[in-house]
Enzyme design. Structure first.
Site, PDB file in Angstrom:
ATOM      1  N   ASP A   2      -5.167 -36.824  78.919  1.00 27.65           N
ATOM      2  CA  ASP A   2      -4.787 -38.094  78.318  1.00 27.65           C
ATOM      3  C   ASP A   2      -3.998 -38.890  79.351  1.00 27.65           C
ATOM      4  OD1 ASP A   2      -4.500 -40.016  76.301  1.00 27.65           O
ATOM      5  OD2 ASP A   2      -2.600 -39.165  75.644  1.00 27.65           O
ATOM      6  N   ASP A  28      -1.553 -42.126  78.543  1.00 26.62           N
ATOM      7  CA  ASP A  28      -0.217 -42.501  78.082  1.00 26.62           C
ATOM      8  C   ASP A  28       0.496 -41.288  77.486  1.00 26.62           C
ATOM      9  OD1 ASP A  28      -0.025 -45.493  78.464  1.00 26.62           O
ATOM     10  OD2 ASP A  28      -1.896 -45.370  77.329  1.00 26.62           O
ATOM     11  N   LYS A  41     -10.909 -39.953  70.199  1.00 30.16           N
ATOM     12  CA  LYS A  41     -10.172 -38.766  69.785  1.00 30.16           C
ATOM     13  C   LYS A  41      -9.558 -38.975  68.408  1.00 30.16           C
ATOM     14  CE  LYS A  41      -7.565 -39.234  73.371  1.00 30.16           C
ATOM     15  NZ  LYS A  41      -6.469 -39.096  74.368  1.00 30.16           N
ATOM     16  N   ASP A  57      -0.539 -35.224  74.788  1.00 31.59           N
ATOM     17  CA  ASP A  57       0.829 -35.284  74.268  1.00 31.59           C
ATOM     18  C   ASP A  57       0.858 -35.383  72.752  1.00 31.59           C
ATOM     19  OD1 ASP A  57      -0.184 -38.031  74.417  1.00 31.59           O
ATOM     20  OD2 ASP A  57       1.854 -38.630  73.879  1.00 31.59           O
TER      21      ASP A  57
END
Length: 265
Positions: A12, A14, A183, A208
């Site tokens: 990922d 961010d 996602k 995250d």
């Protein structure tokens, strides 16, 4: 403990590589390690607003060198999905250049006249008029697609409503649920793996968020790492019925694994 090879990495953006426009600890070194060891990798993001070129430039400004062909967005995955389902179809689109460019390049016609699809992405300028048009087209028979299910997104001033929140509005008005491509839909991961020739058994996903990155990685059969530099906290991990293979403080903790290509679970 079992020892596994990790030959391909999906990560990922961010909360893993950057926070806003600031590189997170170890992010640049991690990407450089993958390149130096000829590891296949892709940066995945549910953000459909920007093109890969835009995102590559953004990462570059933070000191992370990721070429645009190593970035896979929910907009690209959506364009890939609809073009395979209905080649050279048509769509009414609510979104920015990241989505419209991807659809154009996939051979789609953008139109509000009897389109095959209504495709909802993200924009900072959602309008009542465009949402009304989308609702009417869906009621008229257009298939409803949404790039990603995220209800909110980050900004310097706090959260912003994202595609998932607007999709809920459209669903309420039409009684039609969208098909979400990004996602945690495993299709986002499968198309990414196809792009780099990776195999699930030897691929790792770094994220995250438990509710998008980790669950999608688990469902796609990938090795999963949760970093604590973004949304999910360590205490929240225990509230989910699934688990990542490992929880680490940041991507910096994964540099040695990227170097060696093996991990112990």
């Amino acid at each position: 403990m079992a020892v596994k090879k990790i030959e391909t990495w999906l990560t990922d953006m961010d909360g893993v590589l950057v926070h806003e426009n600031t590189a997170l600890p170890g992010a640049a070194e991690f990407i450089d390690t993958l390149k130096r060891n000829n590891r296949q990798y892709l940066v995945l993001t549910n953000n459909p607003i920007y093109t890969p070129r835009d995102l590559s430039a953004r990462l570059g400004r933070s000191g992370i060198d990721v070429p645009e062909d190593r970035i896979w967005t929910s907009a690209l995955a959506t364009a890939d999905f609809v073009s395979r389902t209905m080649p050279r179809g048509s769509a009414y689109v609510i979104g920015e250049a990241g989505l419209t460019t991807a659809l154009h390049e996939a051979g789609f016609i953008l139109s509000d006249i009897k389109p095959d699809y209504v495709i909802l992405g993200e924009t900072r300028t959602y309008s009542f008029e465009s949402i009304t048009t989308a609702i009417r087209l869906i009621l008229g028979g257009a298939r409803f697609i949404c790039t990603n299910p995220d209800a909110t997104g980050p900004s310097e001033n706090g959260v912003l409503p994202a595609a998932g929140a607007v999709a809920a509005l459209v669903t309420k008005a039409t009684n039609r649920e969208p098909y979400f491509v990004g996602k945690p839909n495993p299709i986002m991961f499968r198309t990414a793996l196809n792009r780099v020739g990776g195999h699930s058994e030897t691929t790792a996903m770094i994220g995250d968020r438990m509710d998008t990155d980790v669950v999608a990685g688990v469902e796609a059969g990938l090795n999963t790492f949760l970093v604590l530099t973004g949304i999910t906290t360590r205490s929240e991990v225990e509230t989910f019925p699934y688990r990542p293979d490992q929880v680490v403080n940041s991507i910096q903790d994964l540099i040695d694994i990227a170097e060696s290509g093996v991990v112990e679970f």
